[in-house]
Enzyme design. Structure first.
Site, mmCIF file in Angstrom:
data_model
loop_
_atom_site.group_PDB
_atom_site.id
_atom_site.type_symbol
_atom_site.label_atom_id
_atom_site.label_comp_id
_atom_site.label_asym_id
_atom_site.label_seq_id
_atom_site.Cartn_x
_atom_site.Cartn_y
_atom_site.Cartn_z
ATOM 1 N N HIS A 195 0.816 -1.221 0.000
ATOM 2 C CA HIS A 195 0.000 0.000 0.000
ATOM 3 C C HIS A 195 0.844 1.264 0.000
ATOM 4 O O HIS A 195 0.349 2.340 0.329
ATOM 5 C CB HIS A 195 -0.951 -0.002 1.207
ATOM 6 C CG HIS A 195 -1.956 -1.111 1.137
ATOM 7 N ND1 HIS A 195 -2.599 -1.591 2.254
ATOM 8 C CD2 HIS A 195 -2.406 -1.858 0.101
ATOM 9 C CE1 HIS A 195 -3.409 -2.579 1.895
ATOM 10 N NE2 HIS A 195 -3.298 -2.762 0.590
ATOM 11 N N GLU A 249 -7.530 -11.000 18.154
ATOM 12 C CA GLU A 249 -8.893 -11.573 18.091
ATOM 13 C C GLU A 249 -9.073 -12.250 16.735
ATOM 14 O O GLU A 249 -8.328 -11.978 15.792
ATOM 15 C CB GLU A 249 -9.933 -10.467 18.246
ATOM 16 C CG GLU A 249 -9.776 -9.380 17.197
ATOM 17 C CD GLU A 249 -10.598 -8.131 17.505
ATOM 18 O OE1 GLU A 249 -11.071 -7.975 18.640
ATOM 19 O OE2 GLU A 249 -10.739 -7.312 16.577
HETATM 20 C C1 BV8 Z 1 -8.185 -2.065 -5.518
HETATM 21 C C2 BV8 Z 1 -3.225 3.109 2.376
HETATM 22 C C3 BV8 Z 1 -8.834 -2.164 -7.778
HETATM 23 C C4 BV8 Z 1 -3.694 4.461 2.694
HETATM 24 C C5 BV8 Z 1 -4.991 1.450 2.484
HETATM 25 C C6 BV8 Z 1 -15.930 -4.970 -1.850
HETATM 26 C C7 BV8 Z 1 -15.445 -6.230 -1.553
HETATM 27 C C8 BV8 Z 1 -14.087 -6.511 -1.636
HETATM 28 C C9 BV8 Z 1 -13.197 -5.518 -2.012
HETATM 29 C C10 BV8 Z 1 -13.678 -4.273 -2.290
HETATM 30 C C11 BV8 Z 1 -15.039 -3.997 -2.215
HETATM 31 N N1 BV8 Z 1 -15.199 -2.687 -2.536
HETATM 32 C C12 BV8 Z 1 -13.988 -2.138 -2.823
HETATM 33 C C13 BV8 Z 1 -13.081 -3.103 -2.684
HETATM 34 C C14 BV8 Z 1 -11.656 -2.988 -2.915
HETATM 35 C C15 BV8 Z 1 -10.976 -2.280 -1.741
HETATM 36 C C16 BV8 Z 1 -11.220 -3.027 -0.452
HETATM 37 O O1 BV8 Z 1 -10.579 -4.006 -0.156
HETATM 38 N N2 BV8 Z 1 -12.186 -2.544 0.345
HETATM 39 C C17 BV8 Z 1 -12.522 -3.270 1.571
HETATM 40 C C18 BV8 Z 1 -12.253 -2.405 2.784
HETATM 41 C C19 BV8 Z 1 -13.987 -3.688 1.478
HETATM 42 N N3 BV8 Z 1 -9.572 -2.353 -2.073
HETATM 43 C C20 BV8 Z 1 -9.048 -1.384 -2.820
HETATM 44 O O2 BV8 Z 1 -9.636 -0.385 -3.191
HETATM 45 C C21 BV8 Z 1 -7.602 -1.632 -3.246
HETATM 46 N N4 BV8 Z 1 -7.488 -1.363 -4.636
HETATM 47 O O3 BV8 Z 1 -8.899 -2.987 -5.238
HETATM 48 O O4 BV8 Z 1 -8.029 -1.578 -6.770
HETATM 49 C C22 BV8 Z 1 -8.481 -1.435 -9.002
HETATM 50 C C23 BV8 Z 1 -7.935 -2.163 -10.064
HETATM 51 C C24 BV8 Z 1 -7.658 -1.487 -11.228
HETATM 52 C C25 BV8 Z 1 -7.880 -0.107 -11.335
HETATM 53 C C26 BV8 Z 1 -8.380 0.611 -10.253
HETATM 54 C C27 BV8 Z 1 -8.700 -0.051 -9.070
HETATM 55 C C28 BV8 Z 1 -6.681 -0.690 -2.496
HETATM 56 C C29 BV8 Z 1 -6.658 -1.068 -1.038
HETATM 57 C C30 BV8 Z 1 -5.591 -0.256 -0.310
HETATM 58 C C31 BV8 Z 1 -6.239 0.833 0.480
HETATM 59 N N5 BV8 Z 1 -5.213 1.566 1.209
HETATM 60 N N6 BV8 Z 1 -4.054 2.172 3.097
HETATM 61 C C32 BV8 Z 1 -3.369 4.821 4.108
HETATM 62 O O5 BV8 Z 1 -2.779 4.003 4.833
HETATM 63 O O6 BV8 Z 1 -3.711 5.927 4.480
HETATM 64 S S1 BV8 Z 1 -5.877 0.340 3.361
HETATM 65 C C33 BV8 Z 1 -5.520 0.333 5.014
HETATM 66 O O7 BV8 Z 1 -6.104 -0.887 5.472
HETATM 67 C C34 BV8 Z 1 -4.069 0.248 5.444
HETATM 68 O O8 BV8 Z 1 -3.125 0.125 4.411
HETATM 69 C C35 BV8 Z 1 -4.052 -1.019 6.286
HETATM 70 O O9 BV8 Z 1 -2.843 -1.620 6.339
HETATM 71 C C36 BV8 Z 1 -5.042 -1.804 5.549
HETATM 72 C C37 BV8 Z 1 -5.530 -3.055 6.159
HETATM 73 O O10 BV8 Z 1 -5.881 -2.789 7.500
HETATM 74 P P1 BV8 Z 1 -5.098 -3.609 8.621
HETATM 75 O O11 BV8 Z 1 -3.636 -3.421 8.401
HETATM 76 O O12 BV8 Z 1 -5.608 -4.994 8.652
HETATM 77 O O13 BV8 Z 1 -5.484 -2.802 9.913
HETATM 78 P P2 BV8 Z 1 -6.827 -2.933 10.761
HETATM 79 O O14 BV8 Z 1 -6.880 -1.774 11.680
HETATM 80 O O15 BV8 Z 1 -7.980 -3.205 9.836
HETATM 81 O O16 BV8 Z 1 -6.608 -4.260 11.621
HETATM 82 C C38 BV8 Z 1 -5.576 -4.319 12.589
HETATM 83 C C39 BV8 Z 1 -5.595 -5.725 13.127
HETATM 84 O O17 BV8 Z 1 -4.517 -5.870 14.052
HETATM 85 C C40 BV8 Z 1 -6.860 -6.064 13.898
HETATM 86 O O18 BV8 Z 1 -7.333 -7.342 13.476
HETATM 87 C C41 BV8 Z 1 -6.413 -6.121 15.370
HETATM 88 O O19 BV8 Z 1 -7.117 -7.116 16.106
HETATM 89 C C42 BV8 Z 1 -4.970 -6.523 15.214
HETATM 90 N N7 BV8 Z 1 -4.063 -6.073 16.281
HETATM 91 C C43 BV8 Z 1 -4.072 -4.883 16.943
HETATM 92 N N8 BV8 Z 1 -3.034 -4.848 17.803
HETATM 93 C C44 BV8 Z 1 -2.353 -6.018 17.665
HETATM 94 C C45 BV8 Z 1 -3.001 -6.808 16.701
HETATM 95 N N9 BV8 Z 1 -2.582 -8.034 16.346
HETATM 96 C C46 BV8 Z 1 -1.479 -8.507 16.964
HETATM 97 N N10 BV8 Z 1 -0.801 -7.812 17.896
HETATM 98 C C47 BV8 Z 1 -1.203 -6.576 18.275
HETATM 99 N N11 BV8 Z 1 -0.513 -5.900 19.216
#
Ligand code: BV8
Ligand code: ZN
Length: 243
Positions: A119, A215
């Site tokens: 990303h 979790e």
């Molecule tokens: C694309 C950068 C196509 C910016 C980020 C419907 C269904 C499926 C997919 C989609 C949909 N509608 C749209 C989509 C696609 C979309 C997507 O996936 N949406 C989801 C949310 C539904 N994806 C996209 O748009 C991607 N591009 O598909 O392009 C395309 C093709 C051709 C032409 C044009 C387009 C782009 C996705 C990238 C988005 N950018 N970030 C920024 O950072 O500001 S996403 C953002 O979420 C971050 O990068 C982050 O890394 C990422 C994932 O989140 P996590 O890292 O998992 O973080 P989160 O907080 O969610 O979870 C943390 C976890 O850690 C938790 O589980 C917690 O329990 C755990 N935790 C906490 N502390 C600890 C721990 N575990 C262990 N130890 C600890 N101490």
């Protein structure tokens, strides 16, 4: 008291090709907010308004300033023991790939080498028009966001929702996932695509799939081992099992 299952220890010791996918949970122990957990960034702000192309084109100044705010938080963050343990794992395995969704640059700072930043990296900027790269600190040149020489607006060098990931980086990640014997999904909610699919690609290709998280996630019912708890604690035990 946490301990690693015996069969996992033998997989750890016998594997040659290992891939790790990390998410914001790994950097949580460096004091950085995650996205979806308590206090997460998407709890306070709407992702689609601030981390998307549409959001930027609609309100470029707001998005630029939000990233300047995030960069100010990231500036003081240091790698934590979880990042450092991954550096040791990379030294141990003949083939090791670190795929990260995190944009904070902490894996580089820790000393990891073979990193795929799916990303992008918030510590860099790029021109939205011509793609020219710029450092994190740029002269404001009176406009917010600052402008490139070509007149385009600068923006953080990250992949926003609705933007395609770099084909070469995604290709390399896909290849690493499909060839690994052991695949770790660490500190990610496994919700964002296409990153979240990499764990399933590994599983379908015969890898032993290990998840480390506080979790369960949508991936948890697919994994061979779910290690509940903090990434740094489990990674310490994994590193010890390889000594
Ligand atoms: C694309 C950068 C196509 C910016 C980020 C419907 C269904 C499926 C997919 C989609 C949909 N509608 C749209 C989509 C696609 C979309 C997507 O996936 N949406 C989801 C949310 C539904 N994806 C996209 O748009 C991607 N591009 O598909 O392009 C395309 C093709 C051709 C032409 C044009 C387009 C782009 C996705 C990238 C988005 N950018 N970030 C920024 O950072 O500001 S996403 C953002 O979420 C971050 O990068 C982050 O890394 C990422 C994932 O989140 P996590 O890292 O998992 O973080 P989160 O907080 O969610 O979870 C943390 C976890 O850690 C938790 O589980 C917690 O329990 C755990 N935790 C906490 N502390 C600890 C721990 N575990 C262990 N130890 C600890 N101490
Ligand atoms: Zn430009």
């Amino acid at each position: 008291m946490k301990c690693l299952p015996a069969e996992l220890i033998s997989s750890l010791q016998s594997a040659k090709r290992v891939t790790v996918l990390t998410g914001a949970g790994l950097s949580a122990e460096s004091g950085l907010p995650t996205f979806r957990g308590d206090g997460g960034l998407w709890k306070k702000y709407k992702a689609e308004d601030l981390a998307s192309i549409d959001g930027f084109l609609k309100r470029p100044q707001v998005v630029w300033e939000w990233y300047e705010y995030r960069r100010s938080i990231y500036a003081n963050a240091r790698p934590n023991p979880g990042h450092l343990a991954l550096v040791e794992l990379e030294k141990f395995y003949p083939e090791f790939t670190l795929i990260t969704q995190n944009t904070d640059g902490l894996h580089f700072a820790a000393g990891s080498e073979n990193i795929l930043e799916l990303h992008g990296n918030i510590r860099r900027n790029r021109c939205h028009l011509c793609g020219k790269l710029y450092p994190e600190k740029v002269e404001p040149n009176g406009q917010v966001p600052p402008r490139c020489g070509c007149g385009g607006m600068l923006r953080p060098d990250v992949v926003w929702f609705g933007e395609a990931l770099s084909p070469s980086i995604l290709d390399a990640a896909w290849r690493a996932a499909s060839q690994s014997e052991l695949f770790f999904s660490i500190g990610t909610s496994a919700l964002v695509q296409p990153a979240a699919s990499l764990s399933l690609v590994a599983k379908r290709s015969g890898a032993v799939l290990v998840e480390i998280n506080l979790e369960p996630t949508p991936l948890s019912f697919e994994v061979d081992y779910f290690l509940e708890g903090k990434a740094s604690e489990w990674l310490f035990l994994i590193k010890e099992a390889l000594q």
